[in-house]
Design an enzyme around this catalytic site. Structure first.
Site, PDB file in Angstrom:
ATOM      1  N   PRO A  46       0.816  -1.214   0.000  1.00 52.93           N
ATOM      2  CA  PRO A  46       0.000   0.000   0.000  1.00 52.93           C
ATOM      3  C   PRO A  46       0.852   1.268   0.000  1.00 52.93           C
ATOM      4  O   PRO A  46       1.727   1.411   0.843  1.00 52.93           O
ATOM      5  CB  PRO A  46      -0.783  -0.129   1.313  1.00 52.93           C
ATOM      6  CG  PRO A  46       0.054  -0.988   2.194  1.00 52.93           C
ATOM      7  CD  PRO A  46       0.849  -1.898   1.294  1.00 52.93           C
ATOM      8  N   ASP A  85      -1.713   3.073   2.577  1.00 49.16           N
ATOM      9  CA  ASP A  85      -0.982   3.204   3.823  1.00 49.16           C
ATOM     10  C   ASP A  85      -1.438   4.538   4.418  1.00 49.16           C
ATOM     11  O   ASP A  85      -1.287   5.575   3.780  1.00 49.16           O
ATOM     12  CB  ASP A  85       0.519   3.249   3.502  1.00 49.16           C
ATOM     13  CG  ASP A  85       1.352   2.640   4.605  1.00 49.16           C
ATOM     14  OD1 ASP A  85       0.810   2.457   5.709  1.00 49.16           O
ATOM     15  OD2 ASP A  85       2.531   2.351   4.357  1.00 49.16           O
ATOM     16  N   TRP A 522       5.448   0.187   9.574  1.00 48.11           N
ATOM     17  CA  TRP A 522       5.968  -0.966   8.823  1.00 48.11           C
ATOM     18  C   TRP A 522       5.357  -2.271   9.335  1.00 48.11           C
ATOM     19  O   TRP A 522       5.297  -3.259   8.611  1.00 48.11           O
ATOM     20  CB  TRP A 522       7.486  -1.035   8.917  1.00 48.11           C
ATOM     21  CG  TRP A 522       8.147   0.064   8.150  1.00 48.11           C
ATOM     22  CD1 TRP A 522       8.701   1.202   8.654  1.00 48.11           C
ATOM     23  CD2 TRP A 522       8.304   0.153   6.727  1.00 48.11           C
ATOM     24  NE1 TRP A 522       9.200   1.980   7.642  1.00 48.11           N
ATOM     25  CE2 TRP A 522       8.970   1.359   6.450  1.00 48.11           C
ATOM     26  CE3 TRP A 522       7.944  -0.688   5.665  1.00 48.11           C
ATOM     27  CZ2 TRP A 522       9.288   1.761   5.153  1.00 48.11           C
ATOM     28  CZ3 TRP A 522       8.254  -0.282   4.380  1.00 48.11           C
ATOM     29  CH2 TRP A 522       8.918   0.929   4.136  1.00 48.11           C
ATOM     30  N   GLN A 558      13.173  -1.503  -1.048  1.00 46.76           N
ATOM     31  CA  GLN A 558      12.240  -2.263  -0.225  1.00 46.76           C
ATOM     32  C   GLN A 558      12.808  -3.634   0.170  1.00 46.76           C
ATOM     33  O   GLN A 558      12.236  -4.327   1.004  1.00 46.76           O
ATOM     34  CB  GLN A 558      10.900  -2.465  -0.948  1.00 46.76           C
ATOM     35  CG  GLN A 558      10.170  -1.181  -1.272  1.00 46.76           C
ATOM     36  CD  GLN A 558       9.620  -0.477  -0.057  1.00 46.76           C
ATOM     37  OE1 GLN A 558       9.897  -0.829   1.079  1.00 46.76           O
ATOM     38  NE2 GLN A 558       8.837   0.566  -0.290  1.00 46.76           N
ATOM     39  N   TRP A 562      10.047  -3.210   3.069  1.00 46.02           N
ATOM     40  CA  TRP A 562       8.793  -3.962   3.002  1.00 46.02           C
ATOM     41  C   TRP A 562       9.008  -5.470   2.833  1.00 46.02           C
ATOM     42  O   TRP A 562       8.376  -6.282   3.509  1.00 46.02           O
ATOM     43  CB  TRP A 562       7.918  -3.404   1.873  1.00 46.02           C
ATOM     44  CG  TRP A 562       6.527  -3.930   1.884  1.00 46.02           C
ATOM     45  CD1 TRP A 562       5.654  -3.934   2.937  1.00 46.02           C
ATOM     46  CD2 TRP A 562       5.838  -4.547   0.786  1.00 46.02           C
ATOM     47  NE1 TRP A 562       4.461  -4.513   2.560  1.00 46.02           N
ATOM     48  CE2 TRP A 562       4.550  -4.889   1.250  1.00 46.02           C
ATOM     49  CE3 TRP A 562       6.188  -4.821  -0.528  1.00 46.02           C
ATOM     50  CZ2 TRP A 562       3.612  -5.505   0.423  1.00 46.02           C
ATOM     51  CZ3 TRP A 562       5.245  -5.426  -1.355  1.00 46.02           C
ATOM     52  CH2 TRP A 562       3.972  -5.766  -0.874  1.00 46.02           C
ATOM     53  N   LYS A 595      18.279  12.535  -8.706  1.00 49.65           N
ATOM     54  CA  LYS A 595      16.994  12.119  -8.144  1.00 49.65           C
ATOM     55  C   LYS A 595      15.894  13.026  -8.687  1.00 49.65           C
ATOM     56  O   LYS A 595      16.078  14.234  -8.793  1.00 49.65           O
ATOM     57  CB  LYS A 595      17.051  12.244  -6.622  1.00 49.65           C
ATOM     58  CG  LYS A 595      16.993  10.887  -5.957  1.00 49.65           C
ATOM     59  CD  LYS A 595      16.739  11.002  -4.487  1.00 49.65           C
ATOM     60  CE  LYS A 595      15.832   9.864  -4.077  1.00 49.65           C
ATOM     61  NZ  LYS A 595      15.484   9.845  -2.696  1.00 49.65           N
ATOM     62  N   LYS A 598      10.454  17.223  -7.455  1.00 48.95           N
ATOM     63  CA  LYS A 598       9.313  18.012  -7.898  1.00 48.95           C
ATOM     64  C   LYS A 598       9.631  19.504  -7.832  1.00 48.95           C
ATOM     65  O   LYS A 598       9.264  20.263  -8.707  1.00 48.95           O
ATOM     66  CB  LYS A 598       8.095  17.694  -7.029  1.00 48.95           C
ATOM     67  CG  LYS A 598       6.976  17.059  -7.841  1.00 48.95           C
ATOM     68  CD  LYS A 598       5.771  16.753  -6.966  1.00 48.95           C
ATOM     69  CE  LYS A 598       6.030  15.528  -6.118  1.00 48.95           C
ATOM     70  NZ  LYS A 598       5.076  15.346  -5.032  1.00 48.95           N
TER      71      LYS A 598
END
Ligand SMILES: [Zn+2]
Ligand SMILES: [Zn+2]
Length: 958
Positions: A46, A85, A522, A558, A562, A595, A598
């Site tokens: 999520p 999430d 987590w 991850q 995760w 990277k 925005k």
């Protein structure tokens, strides 16, 4: 229908197809028709809806669409449900900003209820934007009916898990040194710090401080030189530590004597002033004067301010003597625990010095205090040296604040006790790329510390532990019903602050209260496999069928986040692996390798890229990149455009040729039986293409599969179609049927990768199902695969390429016919089949091929241009030009035309001589010499052999 014929704008077409899918419920139907089929399980991690989706999310979403679509076509039932999430710092930080407050104190002033309500209201702020993007990139998923980690049912499952783990004796409360964010006022877990760019290089002033040895030893009057990059920790100093194996020296400088590691002494010119040398072990037990008076008890002070020895001390930098503040370092804490040192913490939750600190730094922030400590020590003559040091320093990945190590109370899952099992279970997982299995993932397992599962925050699942302050008895709650029964309270909300008010009667007579901590988010994402289903309270059977999942995918960081936490959870709760196959991707960076940011706008907006090239192109671009193998992708709009041209545009171009050749109403996709070598070849290619993509996709090798697509379309267009156009024009019906069959099958193979263009082709070509996504995955027929034929064709194409190279070397254009090509006998397999000769002759415009042993090179060309060949070349050029004029004038081959010409004497004679042949070739009623007429339908002037030639075409009205 939803697609207008001839509409080539990818974005318009794709949007029409999305409407079609929605309108006809294609996704739902694709599930319904596989309802009773074997399941293929897939877990979707999520995401937070607190920010807008970017390329990284599009990448993850695309893989999570490609694999399930493929498995669905292969006859599996693949449930797909979106999740959010909802808890934790991302939203808490946003809400703090929104409410114009900062830190725990202010949150508690406005009230946890107000704060958490605002979190709940804002946590799905960007859900709509996500929905739009997910839909636009063509992902099939149940988005409306999404699960949320803040749902009571979800939290209850997490509680169940905590109770289970507790019952196994794997949860404990400890004080542990963790990197701590003074702005978020919470410790961070080790894998949060390990993610991405938590560490930045920082230039700081490190100091060497004099610690005076107490009287009564051999070293009385000398000072130990200890080095630190964090002067602010010196007021909490409780010990010094040396390496027992190293050599140390006593050196005299002026009136002072210093102790330092021998091999560091030359850095400070002390090597010339040595009076004594000894082992580190000899220093152990020495007592020194504390730098500052701290509020220690007598007993605590007794144990402190001594030289200790430990082998973690290195002599790579500093003085080979380390200053120890057990509150502010991991090694420090461990060593302190070993020697029974107290933990002297002088900072409050916000990282400011408390009242117990030396007066000159009270109220100052930890890093600010550096300057003051240095100045104060210098004034007292205790500062030996200052030097510039560049070292990596950790920052909070959420808010960017400098972190520091801090010893705080926290709840842990004991990873050490289950580590062997975690390592063992990893054997059963397939990692893509494979090196992660024994690399990053295993290394992570082996070095994993205990998992800090608590946070000192607000908007989260509360820790379900109730404790009696009086007798210290604890109770872990595993369900809402259990809590209601024990508390006698109707539980309306599982969040703080409501849950904080729920009390349980303790057996000792006092009341038990919930511990103040909340659960690390987590823990929630790792509980997703069962918590999504509200297991074990509901869906018991459904859950048992979905563990382990066959497939998960996320970006590489991850691996230690995760993927790791799911592995831990599944191992403890079910003693099973959570997933069988993991696909990890690299990170999407911009063209320069930066990277994506925005605020800096350093990458093309995904919406604009999709508008320009279509979602199919973006999907194919991402899927055929090495980012699929865990490497970084430098996103390039130029490459995206190329992907569009080489896949989508080229395929549509091929398809539009098919549509012009195919007769109306003939839709027959049964296996064609053409004997033509090109048809046999393309069928061999097609079946090999199916076979390879199937094998690769079965093995989760998405990138190799996606790359096969471009390769296949290229062969289809630049060889098969190119060499077949003449026979298709002449109405070779078996050939055209083969062509249609190949395009039809290609649409199906491309469906998981480029779901839009494949739908467009499938529907307009006359596919039998309502949608390509309801069709079955094509099976490769190995009878059609001929390695020999493919090799011969490769050889043929190599010869062609070589001939074209020789031509261009000589500057002779392809339209100029040449008499003969000689091929060395060695290239024998081409010799036996006339069909290959024909292909070579047509493609290279050569009259004759012969094979001989005697020639020097593999291929030799007769470059002599006889008058006949010259004339033929000129005629070819004229034919090409007339067709060009016809095209530019907007006429079709069905329009009856007259061709007019005029110009130089020689050329006119030549054209006149060949008028009949020309008329037939360009499908004109006549080719006649006439005065130049500016009023013709289309015209052109060209130069041939130095003479002018005027060409005009007119519509023949008769
Ligand atoms: Zn922070
Ligand atoms: Zn009690």
């Amino acid at each position: 229908m939803f697609f207008e014929e001839g509409d080539k704008n990818p974005s318009t077409r794709e949007k029409q197809i999305i409407e079609f899918w929605k309108d006809k419920r294609i996704f739902e139907k694709s599930l319904e028709q596989r309802k009773n089929c074997p399941v293929f399980n897939f877990y979707d991690g999520p995401p937070f809806a607190t920010g807008l989706p970017h390329y990284g999310h599009i990448l993850a979403s695309t893989i999570k669409d490609v694999v399930p679509r493929y498995r669905t076509m292969k006859g599996r039932y693949v449930a797909r449900r979106w999740g959010w999430d909802c808890h934790g710092l991302p939203i808490e930080n946003i809400v703090e900003e929104k409410l114009k407050i900062s830190g725990k104190k202010q949150i508690e002033e406005i009230g946890i209820d107000v704060f958490n309500r605002t979190c709940r209201e804002n946590v799905l702020t960007y859900a709509n934007e996500w929905g739009k993007m997910i839909e636009r990139i063509g992902r099939f998923i149940d988005f409306e009916n999404s699960y949320k980690t803040m749902d009571s049912s979800y939290i209850e499952s997490v509680w169940w898990a905590i109770k289970e783990i507790w019952a196994k004796g794997l949860i404990y409360e400890g004080k542990k040194v963790l990197l701590y964010c003074p702005r978020c006022e919470t410790p961070l877990s080790n894998f949060e710090v390990a993610m991405d760019n938590s560490y930045k290089e920082l230039e700081e002033e490190s100091v060497i401080v004099k610690f005076k040895i107490k009287n009564g030893s051999d070293f009385s009057g000398a000072s130990i030189l200890a080095w630190t990059t964090t002067p602010w920790t010196l007021p909490s100093n409780l010990a010094l530590v040396v390496n027992p194996e190293f050599s140390y020296v006593l050196a005299k400088e002026g009136e002072e004597k210093f102790i330092i590691a021998k091999n560091r002494s030359s850095n400070y010119g002390l090597d010339k002033k040595i009076i004594k040398e000894f082992k580190g072990g000899d220093l152990a037990g020495l007592e020194y004067e504390p730098l500052y008076k701290a509020g220690l008890s007598e007993e605590e002070a007794e144990k402190s301010y001594k030289v200790l020895s430990a082998d973690f001390v290195t002599a790579e930098d500093g003085t080979g003597i380390v200053h120890i503040a057990p509150a502010y370092g991991e090694d420090d804490y461990k060593l302190g625990a070993k020697y029974g040192l107290p933990v002297l913490s002088l900072l409050d939750g916000k990282g400011k010095f408390i009242e117990d600190s030396p007066e000159f730094i009270q109220g100052k922030k930890f890093k600010e205090a550096d300057e003051f400590v240095k100045k104060e020590l210098a004034e007292r003559g205790l500062l030996y040296k200052k030097e510039k040091t560049v070292h990596p320093y950790p920052f909070c990945w959420r808010c960017g604040t400098a972190l520091y190590y801090n010893a705080i109370p926290a709840w842990f899952i004991n990873i050490q006790k289950i580590k062997d099992r975690l390592v063992e279970l990893n054997e059963k997982i397939s990692w893509h790329p494979n090196h992660l299995k024994y690399g990053r993932f295993l290394k992570g397992l082996e070095s994993a510390p205990d998992w800090n599962i608590s946070r000192n925050r607000y908007w989260a699942s509360p820790m379900p532990i109730w404790r009696c302050e009086k007798c210290k008895e604890m109770k872990v709650i595993g369900s809402v019903a259990e809590l209601e029964e024990l508390s006698g309270t109707k539980i309306e909300d599982l969040h703080r602050p409501f849950i904080d008010g729920v009390k349980i009667q303790c057996e000792c007579g006092e009341e038990m209260e919930r511990v103040p901590e909340v659960i690390d988010c987590w823990v929630e994402s790792s509980s997703m496999p069962f918590a999504e289903l509200h297991y074990p309270f509901e869906n018991k059977e459904a859950f048992e069928k979905r563990l382990p999942a066959q497939f998960v995918a996320e970006y590489i960081a991850q691996t230690r986040a995760w993927f790791y936490v799911m592995h831990v959870m599944s191992a403890i709760l079910f003693d099973k692996i959570p997933f069988e196959n993991v696909v990890t991707t690299g990170t999407v960076l911009n063209e320069k390798g930066e990277k994506l940011s925005k605020s800096k706008k350093n990458f093309p907006d995904p919406w604009e890229a999709i508008e320009k090239y279509g979602a199919d192109s973006l999907r194919l671009y991402l899927m055929s990149s090495l980012v699929m193998k865990g490497e970084d992708l430098f996103f390039s709009e130029k490459e995206l455009k190329e992907t569009y041209q080489k896949n989508i545009l080229l395929l549509l171009n091929v398809y539009s040729f098919y549509k012009t050749y195919r007769k109306e109403g003939t839709v027959d996709f049964s296996l064609p039986e053409s004997g033509h070598i090109l048809d046999k070849w393309i069928l061999s290619k097609l079946n090999l293409f199916i076979k390879e993509v199937t094998e690769k996709m079965d093995n989760y090798d998405v990138v190799s599969s996606a790359r096969k697509i471009e390769e296949f379309i290229n062969g289809l267009s630049t060889w098969y179609l190119r060499r077949s156009r003449q026979r298709f024009k002449e109405g070779d019906s078996e050939g055209i049927k083969t062509f249609g069959y190949v395009i039809f099958q290609t649409a199906k193979i491309m469906a998981p990768f480029a779901p839009f263009v494949s739908e467009y082709i499938y529907k307009t070509i006359g596919g039998e199902k309502e949608s390509v996504h309801l069709s079955d995955w094509p099976e490769a027929n190995s009878d059609f695969i001929s390695k020999e034929l493919e090799e011969d064709m490769d050889e043929t194409r190599k010869i062609v390429a070589e001939v074209l190279r020789l031509r261009s070397e000589k500057g002779i254009k392809v339209k100029q016919p040449l008499a003969e090509l000689k091929i060395k006998k060695a290239m024998e397999n081409i010799q036996k089949n006339e069909s290959f000769h024909k292909l070579i002759k047509e493609e290279t415009n050569i009259k004759k091929i012969s094979f001989c042993k005697e020639i020097e090179n593999d291929i030799e060309l007769d470059f002599e241009i006889t008058p006949d060949l010259k004339e033929e070349g000129d005629l070819r050029e004229i034919i090409r030009q007339v067709q060009q004029i016809r095209k530019e004038a907007g006429l079709t081959p069905n329009d009856k035309i007259l061709v007019r010409f005029n110009g130089g004497e020689e050329i006119c004679r030549m054209v006149e001589k060949n008028a009949k042949f020309l008329a037939k070739e360009v499908i004109a009623d006549a080719v006649e010499k006439r005065e130049e007429d500016p009023n013709v339908t289309g015209q052109k002037k060209l130069k041939i052999n130095g003479e002018e030639l005027w060409l005009g075409i007119k519509i023949n009205k008769k």
